[in-house]
Design a protein around this motif. Structure first.
Motif, PDB file in Angstrom:
ATOM      1  N   GLY A 445      18.302  48.095  -7.777  1.00 40.22           N
ATOM      2  CA  GLY A 445      18.723  48.740  -6.541  1.00 40.22           C
ATOM      3  C   GLY A 445      19.856  49.718  -6.764  1.00 40.22           C
ATOM      4  N   ALA A 446      20.828  49.332  -7.587  1.00 41.14           N
ATOM      5  CA  ALA A 446      21.947  50.227  -7.877  1.00 41.14           C
ATOM      6  C   ALA A 446      21.481  51.471  -8.622  1.00 41.14           C
ATOM      7  CB  ALA A 446      23.000  49.473  -8.689  1.00 41.14           C
ATOM      8  N   ALA A 447      20.514  51.305  -9.517  1.00 38.71           N
ATOM      9  CA  ALA A 447      20.009  52.459 -10.275  1.00 38.71           C
ATOM     10  C   ALA A 447      19.340  53.468  -9.355  1.00 38.71           C
ATOM     11  CB  ALA A 447      19.020  51.974 -11.335  1.00 38.71           C
ATOM     12  N   MET A 448      18.518  52.982  -8.454  1.00 42.14           N
ATOM     13  CA  MET A 448      17.861  53.883  -7.510  1.00 42.14           C
ATOM     14  C   MET A 448      18.893  54.572  -6.619  1.00 42.14           C
ATOM     15  SD  MET A 448      14.679  51.386  -6.452  1.00 42.14           S
ATOM     16  CE  MET A 448      14.043  52.542  -5.252  1.00 42.14           C
ATOM     17  N   GLY A 449      19.938  53.833  -6.281  1.00 43.72           N
ATOM     18  CA  GLY A 449      20.938  54.372  -5.379  1.00 43.72           C
ATOM     19  C   GLY A 449      21.754  55.499  -5.964  1.00 43.72           C
ATOM     20  N   GLN A 450      22.056  55.434  -7.262  1.00 42.73           N
ATOM     21  CA  GLN A 450      22.935  56.454  -7.833  1.00 42.73           C
ATOM     22  C   GLN A 450      22.302  57.840  -7.792  1.00 42.73           C
ATOM     23  OE1 GLN A 450      25.931  55.164  -8.102  1.00 42.73           O
ATOM     24  NE2 GLN A 450      24.706  53.377  -7.552  1.00 42.73           N
ATOM     25  N   TYR A 451      21.016  57.903  -8.037  1.00 41.18           N
ATOM     26  CA  TYR A 451      20.343  59.203  -7.951  1.00 41.18           C
ATOM     27  C   TYR A 451      20.251  59.660  -6.502  1.00 41.18           C
ATOM     28  CZ  TYR A 451      17.099  62.958  -9.075  1.00 41.18           C
ATOM     29  OH  TYR A 451      16.519  64.195  -9.225  1.00 41.18           O
ATOM     30  N   LEU A 452      20.014  58.701  -5.589  1.00 41.78           N
ATOM     31  CA  LEU A 452      19.964  59.054  -4.169  1.00 41.78           C
ATOM     32  C   LEU A 452      21.318  59.554  -3.673  1.00 41.78           C
ATOM     33  CD1 LEU A 452      17.805  56.118  -2.744  1.00 41.78           C
ATOM     34  CD2 LEU A 452      17.112  58.496  -3.057  1.00 41.78           C
ATOM     35  N   ILE A 456      21.743  63.035  -1.821  1.00 39.64           N
ATOM     36  CA  ILE A 456      22.254  63.092  -0.451  1.00 39.64           C
ATOM     37  C   ILE A 456      23.528  63.925  -0.392  1.00 39.64           C
ATOM     38  CG2 ILE A 456      23.197  61.716   1.436  1.00 39.64           C
ATOM     39  CD1 ILE A 456      21.365  59.440   0.536  1.00 39.64           C
ATOM     40  N   GLN A 457      24.404  63.734  -1.374  1.00 38.70           N
ATOM     41  CA  GLN A 457      25.661  64.484  -1.379  1.00 38.70           C
ATOM     42  C   GLN A 457      25.417  65.982  -1.522  1.00 38.70           C
ATOM     43  OE1 GLN A 457      27.310  66.128  -4.186  1.00 38.70           O
ATOM     44  NE2 GLN A 457      28.935  66.754  -2.773  1.00 38.70           N
ATOM     45  N   GLU A 458      24.480  66.342  -2.382  1.00 36.81           N
ATOM     46  CA  GLU A 458      24.228  67.759  -2.634  1.00 36.81           C
ATOM     47  C   GLU A 458      23.588  68.448  -1.427  1.00 36.81           C
ATOM     48  OE1 GLU A 458      21.817  70.621  -5.820  1.00 36.81           O
ATOM     49  OE2 GLU A 458      21.788  68.444  -6.027  1.00 36.81           O
TER      50      GLU A 458
END
Length: 502
Positions: A445-452, A456-458
């Protein structure tokens, strides 16, 4: 009316104090600092992202570059034409690391239950230190910049670092029984936050000389720690002739298990209430529990899914907080590194206090639920923090208290509960496997989140990143809601019985 044995409240630290020896203290400190050093090396990468991004992209004004180094060498370090692409690649590296870390956790838990835990932990620490040195220091010294090489090194680093958590939790489980487990593991699980603080401190001290020295210092300290673990760590009490867990705790078997709603039936023989996780005195030692058997244990899947959502939020702060402070408020990188420590301070206090409360209640899920509800509010408040360092630090610490605390509880005390329940008494080699499943699912879950987070930020900005965190925190509550309802009903039932007994 006599109070039923399962409802008698006993001091949570009674067995802990009576059985604690200097060996317990040494094991506590060695496992604590071994995982702290692993986390410190991870924190270094998040602390120097601004410097790495600057190195991989051209400066807006490059008039002095020919004076500093040859143009060919300067041009060779341009992996990306602009900073946004470098930031996205840094998020990709975080995702790569966490996916490989998650895959490694599932394997490391099984390996840790079958090999010597000391060997596995020491090998992981020393090998990971060499990879971190190669990634951040050697490549910069050689002026070798290659995206695929960075990705490969970070995959290997994730696999090697995954040996840490299942091993240290299993060793702690061997030495410390269920008496006061919430408090002991809550205090001990601060090792990750202490590692974050240590990594931020070391990086900020040498960052002025170049980001490569931050990697050099943390890798050197981690390698030395791996050597100390190899020669000094005792993985179980029987190595020094002490009784295994359960030999001296039968007299306290009437105490309600700290996580009884997850532990199966209530008619289990009390004489078998505690047992050793890694070793037994029987000639025919039971085989290690299988991966799918561990997945089917009560509570494992629900807590694993909940931890996947919560670790996404916790690790997003871990990986992106210094970068967020520099990017959103324009603060210097070294100042942002030092300020980010307050999130970990909140996590240390939160994990200890919430673990102690869960010991008193002898239930974990309700404590998690209350903390996560406050976490939603603290995330909303932190997203609107003004451009003031003192105010930001206070709200950051509060957010760490309500997010880092539950995260520490699930990954340590609750994992020990799940791997130490009645259903695995016939196959006691289970704790590292269960810990690997919970932490591995969380890392996915954390791995998927870091790319998201980077996407989202960009595209939408930081405010939508915090909305995403609020959604994931709410999902954590949703996954453990059946356990929350069940444990609250048990608490009410116990209270009614005590009132009748009086």
């Amino acid at each position: 009316m006599a109070v039923p044995g399962s409802l008698r409240r006993q001091p949570a630290n009674r067995g802990l104090v009576s059985h604690c020896t200097h060996h317990h203290i040494v094991v506590f400190l060695l496992t604590f600092f071994s995982y702290s050093l692993l986390h410190a090396s991870r924190k270094t990468f998040s602390n120097v992202k601004v410097s790495i991004s600057s190195q991989w992209t051209p400066y807006p004004i490059n008039s002095t570059a020919p004076e500093l180094q040859p143009y060919e060498l300067w041009n060779s370090s341009h992996l990306f034409p602009k900073a946004e692409e470098a930031t996205l690649f840094l998020g990709t590296l975080d995702t790569i690391f966490l996916f490989s870390y998650a895959a490694g956790l599932f394997v490391s838990g099984i390996v840790g239950d079958r090999l010597n835990l000391r060997w596995v932990l020491s090998f992981g620490m020393c090998s990971s230190a060499l990879v971190v040195f190669s990634f951040g220091t050697l490549t910069e010294w050689l002026h070798f910049y290659n995206k695929w090489f960075y990705c490969c090194l970070w995959v290997v680093n994730g696999l090697l670092q995954s040996t840490g958590w299942p091993c240290v939790v299993a060793v702690m489980g061997n030495w410390f029984g269920k008496a006061g487990r919430g408090f002991v593991f809550g205090l001990w699980s601060a090792c990750a936050s202490v590692g974050n603080i240590l990594g931020a401190f070391l990086a900020s001290c040498v960052l002025k000389y170049g980001y490569e020295y931050a990697f050099l210092v943390t890798a050197s300290v981690q390698f030395a720690g791996g050597v100390i673990v190899f020669f000094g760590l005792l993985t179980s009490p029987k190595e020094v002739g002490l009784p295994e867990l359960g030999a001296d705790e039968d007299e306290a078997s009437v105490e309600e298990d700290a996580n009884r709603p997850l532990m199966g039936s209530d008619d289990v023989d009390d004489d078998d209430q505690n047992y050793s996780i890694q070793a037994t005195d029987n000639d025919n030692q039971p085989k290690a529990i299988g991966f799918f058997q561990a997945c089917c244990l009560p509570g494992v899947i629900l807590y694993s899914l909940a931890y996947a959502c919560l670790k996404l939020v916790n690790y997003s702060f871990f990986f992106w907080l210094p970068f967020y402070l520099s990017d959103n408020f324009g603060w210097k990188e070294a100042e942002a590194d030092q300020l980010s420590i307050w999130y970990d301070v909140g996590g240390i206090i939160g994990g200890t206090i919430q673990g102690l409360i869960s010991d008193v209640l002898q239930k974990r899920a309700p404590v998690l639920a209350v903390s996560l509800l406050f976490a939603v509010g603290s995330l909303f408040g932190y997203s609107r923090s003004p451009n003031s360092k003192p105010i930001n630090a206070v709200i950051m610490a509060i957010t760490g208290f309500f997010i880092g605390g539950p995260s520490n509880m699930i990954s340590s005390a609750i994992s020990a509960d799940l791997g130490h329940q009645d259903l695995v008494k016939g196959s006691s080699e289970a704790l590292a496997t269960v810990t690997g499943i919970v932490d591995g699912t969380g890392s996915i879950g954390a791995a998927m989140g870091q790319y998201l987070v980077s996407l989202i930020q960009e595209n939408l900005g930081w405010m939508w990143v915090f909305y995403f965190f609020i959604l994931m925190t709410s999902s954590t509550i949703l996954f453990i809601s059946p356990l929350i309802v069940r444990e609250i009903r048990l608490l009410l039932h116990e209270r009614r019985l005590r009132m009748l007994a009086e």
